[in-house]
Scaffold this motif. Structure first.
Motif, mmCIF file in Angstrom:
data_model
loop_
_atom_site.group_PDB
_atom_site.id
_atom_site.type_symbol
_atom_site.label_atom_id
_atom_site.label_comp_id
_atom_site.label_asym_id
_atom_site.label_seq_id
_atom_site.Cartn_x
_atom_site.Cartn_y
_atom_site.Cartn_z
ATOM 1 N N GLY A 9 0.830 -1.201 0.000
ATOM 2 C CA GLY A 9 0.000 0.000 0.000
ATOM 3 C C GLY A 9 0.865 1.252 0.000
ATOM 4 O O GLY A 9 1.755 1.389 0.839
ATOM 5 N N ILE A 10 0.595 2.136 -0.951
ATOM 6 C CA ILE A 10 1.286 3.413 -0.986
ATOM 7 C C ILE A 10 0.252 4.508 -0.815
ATOM 8 O O ILE A 10 -0.738 4.556 -1.542
ATOM 9 C CB ILE A 10 2.064 3.616 -2.296
ATOM 10 C CG1 ILE A 10 3.124 2.517 -2.465
ATOM 11 C CG2 ILE A 10 2.718 5.004 -2.318
ATOM 12 C CD1 ILE A 10 3.919 2.613 -3.754
ATOM 13 N N LEU A 11 0.486 5.359 0.161
ATOM 14 C CA LEU A 11 -0.429 6.456 0.430
ATOM 15 C C LEU A 11 0.291 7.771 0.166
ATOM 16 O O LEU A 11 1.186 8.149 0.904
ATOM 17 C CB LEU A 11 -0.918 6.399 1.880
ATOM 18 C CG LEU A 11 -1.994 7.427 2.179
ATOM 19 C CD1 LEU A 11 -3.139 6.802 2.941
ATOM 20 C CD2 LEU A 11 -1.439 8.595 2.955
ATOM 21 N N PRO A 12 -0.092 8.462 -0.926
ATOM 22 C CA PRO A 12 0.497 9.774 -1.199
ATOM 23 C C PRO A 12 -0.266 10.846 -0.427
ATOM 24 O O PRO A 12 -1.471 10.717 -0.209
ATOM 25 C CB PRO A 12 0.275 9.936 -2.701
ATOM 26 C CG PRO A 12 -1.005 9.198 -2.957
ATOM 27 C CD PRO A 12 -1.003 8.040 -1.985
ATOM 28 N N CYS A 13 0.408 11.892 -0.043
ATOM 29 C CA CYS A 13 -0.314 12.965 0.651
ATOM 30 C C CYS A 13 -1.192 13.749 -0.321
ATOM 31 O O CYS A 13 -2.224 14.266 0.068
ATOM 32 C CB CYS A 13 0.646 13.900 1.387
ATOM 33 S SG CYS A 13 1.532 15.059 0.328
ATOM 34 N N SER A 14 -0.765 13.806 -1.587
ATOM 35 C CA SER A 14 -1.531 14.516 -2.627
ATOM 36 C C SER A 14 -1.803 15.967 -2.262
ATOM 37 O O SER A 14 -2.826 16.526 -2.635
ATOM 38 C CB SER A 14 -2.850 13.790 -2.932
ATOM 39 O OG SER A 14 -2.615 12.479 -3.369
ATOM 40 N N GLY A 15 -0.908 16.575 -1.522
ATOM 41 C CA GLY A 15 -1.083 17.950 -1.070
ATOM 42 C C GLY A 15 -1.100 18.968 -2.191
ATOM 43 O O GLY A 15 -0.635 18.716 -3.297
ATOM 44 N N ALA A 16 -1.616 20.146 -1.895
ATOM 45 C CA ALA A 16 -1.793 21.226 -2.870
ATOM 46 C C ALA A 16 -0.520 22.051 -3.030
ATOM 47 O O ALA A 16 -0.500 23.261 -2.805
ATOM 48 C CB ALA A 16 -2.961 22.107 -2.458
#
Length: 129
Positions: A9-16
Protein backbone atom coordinates in the motif's frame (compact mmCIF):
# COMPACT_ATOMS: atom_id res chain seq x y z
CA UNK A 1 -1.51 -11.10 -9.69
CA UNK A 2 -1.71 -14.52 -8.06
CA UNK A 3 -3.29 -15.08 -4.65
CA UNK A 4 0.07 -15.49 -2.91
CA UNK A 5 1.36 -12.11 -4.09
CA UNK A 6 1.56 -9.62 -1.24
CA UNK A 7 0.06 -6.15 -1.55
CA UNK A 8 2.11 -3.01 -0.97
CA UNK A 9 0.00 0.00 0.00
CA UNK A 10 1.29 3.41 -0.99
CA UNK A 11 -0.43 6.46 0.43
CA UNK A 12 0.50 9.77 -1.20
CA UNK A 13 -0.31 12.97 0.65
CA UNK A 14 -1.53 14.52 -2.63
CA UNK A 15 -1.08 17.95 -1.07
CA UNK A 16 -1.79 21.23 -2.87
CA UNK A 17 1.86 22.01 -3.65
CA UNK A 18 4.63 20.76 -5.93
CA UNK A 19 5.94 18.14 -3.51
CA UNK A 20 2.43 16.94 -2.65
CA UNK A 21 1.45 16.52 -6.29
CA UNK A 22 4.72 14.69 -6.87
CA UNK A 23 3.68 12.03 -4.30
CA UNK A 24 0.60 11.33 -6.41
CA UNK A 25 2.63 11.14 -9.62
CA UNK A 26 5.02 8.68 -8.01
CA UNK A 27 2.16 6.53 -6.69
CA UNK A 28 0.50 6.39 -10.11
CA UNK A 29 3.81 5.39 -11.74
CA UNK A 30 4.29 2.64 -9.13
CA UNK A 31 0.75 1.34 -9.71
CA UNK A 32 1.35 1.26 -13.46
CA UNK A 33 4.62 -0.64 -13.03
CA UNK A 34 3.55 -3.14 -10.34
CA UNK A 35 0.34 -5.15 -10.14
CA UNK A 36 0.74 -5.62 -6.39
CA UNK A 37 0.77 -1.90 -5.49
CA UNK A 38 -2.38 -0.55 -3.86
CA UNK A 39 -3.04 3.20 -4.19
CA UNK A 40 -4.42 4.15 -0.77
CA UNK A 41 -6.72 7.18 -0.61
CA UNK A 42 -5.34 9.74 1.83
CA UNK A 43 -8.50 11.76 2.35
CA UNK A 44 -10.86 8.85 2.96
CA UNK A 45 -8.95 7.44 5.94
CA UNK A 46 -9.23 10.31 8.42
CA UNK A 47 -12.80 10.93 7.18
CA UNK A 48 -13.64 7.40 8.29
CA UNK A 49 -15.06 6.20 4.97
CA UNK A 50 -15.53 2.43 5.51
CA UNK A 51 -14.79 1.22 1.96
CA UNK A 52 -11.60 3.25 1.75
CA UNK A 53 -10.43 2.03 5.16
CA UNK A 54 -11.23 -1.56 4.18
CA UNK A 55 -9.26 -1.16 0.92
CA UNK A 56 -6.30 0.33 2.80
CA UNK A 57 -6.22 -2.52 5.31
CA UNK A 58 -5.87 -5.09 2.50
CA UNK A 59 -2.20 -4.19 2.11
CA UNK A 60 0.63 -6.15 3.71
CA UNK A 61 3.16 -3.29 3.89
CA UNK A 62 2.69 0.48 3.82
CA UNK A 63 4.69 3.37 2.45
CA UNK A 64 3.61 6.90 3.40
CA UNK A 65 4.64 9.42 0.74
CA UNK A 66 4.72 12.80 2.43
CA UNK A 67 5.32 15.94 0.41
CA UNK A 68 6.68 17.91 3.34
CA UNK A 69 7.59 17.70 7.01
CA UNK A 70 3.95 17.98 8.11
CA UNK A 71 3.68 14.25 7.19
CA UNK A 72 -0.03 14.18 6.29
CA UNK A 73 0.21 10.73 4.63
CA UNK A 74 1.75 9.20 7.74
CA UNK A 75 -0.89 10.83 9.94
CA UNK A 76 -3.71 9.64 7.66
CA UNK A 77 -2.55 6.02 7.97
CA UNK A 78 -2.12 6.34 11.73
CA UNK A 79 -5.66 7.77 12.02
CA UNK A 80 -7.02 4.28 11.25
CA UNK A 81 -4.43 2.37 13.26
CA UNK A 82 -2.01 1.60 10.42
CA UNK A 83 1.65 2.18 11.18
CA UNK A 84 3.58 2.77 7.97
CA UNK A 85 6.52 0.45 7.43
CA UNK A 86 8.40 3.39 5.98
CA UNK A 87 7.84 7.00 5.02
CA UNK A 88 9.42 9.36 2.55
CA UNK A 89 9.36 13.14 2.90
CA UNK A 90 9.83 14.50 -0.63
CA UNK A 91 11.00 17.97 0.43
CA UNK A 92 13.81 16.35 2.43
CA UNK A 93 14.65 13.30 0.28
CA UNK A 94 14.64 15.26 -2.99
CA UNK A 95 15.95 18.46 -1.39
CA UNK A 96 13.03 20.48 -2.78
CA UNK A 97 11.36 23.64 -1.56
CA UNK A 98 7.60 23.50 -1.26
CA UNK A 99 5.88 25.81 -3.78
CA UNK A 100 2.78 26.12 -5.98
CA UNK A 101 4.40 25.01 -9.24
CA UNK A 102 2.26 21.87 -9.65
CA UNK A 103 4.01 20.79 -12.86
CA UNK A 104 7.50 20.84 -11.30
CA UNK A 105 8.88 17.31 -11.48
CA UNK A 106 12.38 18.13 -10.29
CA UNK A 107 13.43 15.21 -8.13
CA UNK A 108 10.73 12.82 -9.38
CA UNK A 109 13.44 10.42 -10.56
CA UNK A 110 14.99 10.42 -7.07
CA UNK A 111 11.58 9.84 -5.49
CA UNK A 112 10.79 6.98 -7.89
CA UNK A 113 14.09 5.34 -7.03
CA UNK A 114 13.15 5.46 -3.33
CA UNK A 115 9.66 4.09 -4.03
CA UNK A 116 11.11 1.28 -6.16
CA UNK A 117 13.60 0.46 -3.39
CA UNK A 118 10.72 0.11 -0.92
CA UNK A 119 8.73 -2.11 -3.29
CA UNK A 120 11.79 -4.27 -3.99
CA UNK A 121 12.69 -4.53 -0.29
CA UNK A 122 9.20 -5.54 0.81
CA UNK A 123 8.65 -7.91 -2.09
CA UNK A 124 11.89 -9.70 -1.16
CA UNK A 125 10.87 -9.77 2.53
CA UNK A 126 7.51 -11.33 1.67
CA UNK A 127 8.93 -14.03 -0.55
CA UNK A 128 11.84 -14.84 1.77
CA UNK A 129 9.45 -15.83 4.56
Amino acid sequence: MNNSEKIIGILPCSGACNVGIMTTKATVKACEAHKNVNFVCALGLPLGIPGIIENAKKSDAYLALNGCEIRCATKALESVGIKPDDEIVVSEKCDMKKNKNFSDETGLDVLMEEVENFIRKWSQNFYAS
